[in-house]
Design an enzyme around this catalytic site. Structure first.
Site, short mmCIF file in Angstrom:
data_model
loop_
_atom_site.label_atom_id
_atom_site.label_comp_id
_atom_site.label_asym_id
_atom_site.label_seq_id
_atom_site.Cartn_x
_atom_site.Cartn_y
_atom_site.Cartn_z
NE ARG A 176 -0.94 -0.48 4.78
CZ ARG A 176 -0.59 -1.62 5.33
NH1 ARG A 176 -0.91 -2.77 4.74
NH2 ARG A 176 0.10 -1.64 6.45
CB CYS A 232 1.64 -0.71 -26.45
SG CYS A 232 0.24 -1.76 -26.85
CD GLU A 302 3.34 1.06 -22.80
OE1 GLU A 302 4.03 0.03 -22.87
OE2 GLU A 302 2.11 1.07 -22.92
N1 EPU Z 1 -7.82 -1.36 -32.51
C1 EPU Z 1 -7.88 -1.12 -33.85
N2 EPU Z 1 -6.75 -1.32 -34.60
C2 EPU Z 1 -5.58 -1.74 -34.06
C3 EPU Z 1 -5.51 -1.99 -32.69
C4 EPU Z 1 -6.65 -1.79 -31.92
O1 EPU Z 1 -8.91 -0.74 -34.39
O2 EPU Z 1 -4.60 -1.89 -34.80
C5 EPU Z 1 -9.04 -1.19 -31.69
C6 EPU Z 1 -9.53 -2.52 -31.17
O3 EPU Z 1 -10.35 -3.18 -32.09
C7 EPU Z 1 -10.29 -2.10 -29.93
C8 EPU Z 1 -9.52 -0.87 -29.43
O4 EPU Z 1 -8.76 -0.40 -30.55
O5 EPU Z 1 -11.59 -1.69 -30.25
C9 EPU Z 1 -8.60 -1.20 -28.26
O6 EPU Z 1 -7.66 -2.19 -28.67
P1 EPU Z 1 -7.08 -3.30 -27.67
O7 EPU Z 1 -8.19 -3.99 -26.95
O8 EPU Z 1 -6.13 -4.12 -28.44
O9 EPU Z 1 -6.34 -2.48 -26.55
P2 EPU Z 1 -5.33 -1.27 -26.63
O10 EPU Z 1 -5.96 -0.12 -25.94
O11 EPU Z 1 -4.84 -1.04 -28.01
C10 EPU Z 1 -4.19 -1.81 -24.34
C11 EPU Z 1 -2.78 -1.77 -23.81
C12 EPU Z 1 -2.06 -3.08 -24.13
C13 EPU Z 1 -2.84 -4.23 -23.56
C14 EPU Z 1 -4.24 -4.21 -24.18
C15 EPU Z 1 -5.13 -5.30 -23.67
C16 EPU Z 1 -1.73 0.43 -23.80
C17 EPU Z 1 -0.92 1.40 -24.56
N3 EPU Z 1 -2.05 -0.70 -24.43
O12 EPU Z 1 -4.11 -1.82 -25.77
O13 EPU Z 1 -0.79 -3.01 -23.48
O14 EPU Z 1 -2.20 -5.46 -23.84
O15 EPU Z 1 -4.88 -2.95 -23.86
O16 EPU Z 1 -5.44 -5.04 -22.33
O17 EPU Z 1 -2.07 0.67 -22.64
C18 EPU Z 1 1.53 -2.44 -23.61
O18 EPU Z 1 1.32 -1.67 -22.68
O19 EPU Z 1 2.68 -2.63 -24.09
C19 EPU Z 1 0.38 -3.10 -24.21
C20 EPU Z 1 0.48 -3.77 -25.34
#
Ligand code: EPU
Length: 308
Positions: A176, A232, A302
């Site tokens: 915490r 990411c 990031e």
């Molecule tokens: N999307 C697209 N095109 C893409 C990628 C995503 O249209 O090329 C859309 C997806 O269809 C979805 C939305 O964007 O509607 C969100 O995409 P996703 O669920 O893949 O999550 P994200 O926000 O892109 C975050 C984290 C990831 C983590 C995922 C799953 C960050 C920067 N990214 O990605 O973390 O794995 O959620 O929880 O916070 C990381 O930090 O290195 C990382 C990969």
């Protein structure tokens, strides 16, 4: 040893005397998931928490900067490498199960391997994070997450070493007392994770494994897995997804040199085998510029970048 920062050779003698493993002029491309990066003047590989403290103390006396590398999964290192000391945590790889749902692990433990071992022992909690590449120290420092998974609530205690205090002994922080924010925490260059105790929930190993496999299957569908990447690249802007914005700017497949925006998830850059870090950095800037022009949103990186 010409070309290495002043003080490197005297630090090398001290480390030899302290029986702490090190290498001079060590290519860092071997230590990053991108497979990129020039050499470190000195790469130290302590095997105990006490030796981590010693490396920090000796580098401080030699007036050399220290950077820490875990699995190198969120890191872009300049092609010219970095001056001073890089401390690798990989040899802090012990995992203990003292009972009561606790797992105790060193900073260098590979996180996906930790997830598999805790699942096999019937300890629930880490399985949604199975596909997150990184060391335990890196996961805690970056507060890495995926889907509903976040490590913060599972942290009982962290043993850390400080590069700021003259006293090189470790300090113990209660869960915490640690501040976990979006892709950031209390840990970093000044307070370095050495060991952590996580509190998990006993459950049926078969059920945990089933959930773990389901998370991995979903990840493979939505993110590039098994390729050279640094996870990411950009942070998600408030209320949106960087991947969605980059995709919307039609940048999937766009490349500079041997670095390409992933076709699977647009917030990943893939090293196709002949890239240099400078290609990745140029691609990041091109993506940032195009997204800014099309959406007026300025993406923040990031991944961490190390320059000489
Ligand atoms: N999307 C697209 N095109 C893409 C990628 C995503 O249209 O090329 C859309 C997806 O269809 C979805 C939305 O964007 O509607 C969100 O995409 P996703 O669920 O893949 O999550 P994200 O926000 O892109 C975050 C984290 C990831 C983590 C995922 C799953 C960050 C920067 N990214 O990605 O973390 O794995 O959620 O929880 O916070 C990381 O930090 O290195 C990382 C990969």
């Amino acid at each position: 040893m010409s070309g290495l920062a002043n003080g490197t050779s005297s630090l090398a003698s001290e480390l030899r005397e302290a029986r702490i493993n090190f290498r001079l002029d060590e290519p860092l491309s071997r230590y990053t998931t991108m497979g990129l990066g020039g050499p470190a003047d000195l790469l130290a590989r302590p095997t105990t928490v006490a030796d981590m403290g010693k490396v920090l103390g000796l580098a401080r006396e030699a007036d050399l900067p220290v950077r820490v590398i875990g699995a190198g999964s969120n890191l872009l290192i300049d092609d010219a490498g970095v001056r001073g000391v890089v401390m690798a945590t990989a040899a802090l790889e012990e995992i203990d199960f003292p009972g009561d749902g606790i797992v105790e692990a060193g900073a260098g433990v590979n996180f996906p391997a930790l997830v598999r071992q805790t699942a096999a022992r019937g300890l629930r909690g880490l399985e949604p994070g199975v596909g997150i590449p990184g060391s335990l120290g890196g996961i805690l420092t970056m507060n890495a997450g995926a889907y509903q998974f976040s490590i913060g609530p599972l942290v009982r205690e962290v043993e850390a070493v400080s590069s700021e205090r003259a006293d090189t002994r470790s300090v113990l922080l209660h869960g915490r007392e640690i501040d976990f924010r979006y892709r950031a925490s209390s840990f970093g260059a000044n307070l370095i994770v050495a060991r952590a105790r996580l509190s998990l929930t006993p459950d049926d190993p078969v059920a945990i494994k089933r959930d773990m496999n389901e998370h991995m299957r979903f990840r493979k569908e939505t993110q590039p897995v098994g390729v050279k990447s640094a996870g990411c690249i950009f942070k998600n802007p408030a209320g949106d997804s960087a991947g969605r914005l980059i995709d919307g700017a039609r940048l999937k497949g766009f490349s500079v040199g041997g670095a390409r925006v992933s076709e699977v998830h647009a917030n990943f850059i893939v090293h196709e085998g002949r890239a240099r870090t400078k290609d990745v950095l140029a691609l990041i800037e091109a993506v940032r510029e195009k997204v800014l022009k099309e959406t007026s949103i300025l993406l923040e990186t990031e991944v961490m970048a190390w320059s000489p």
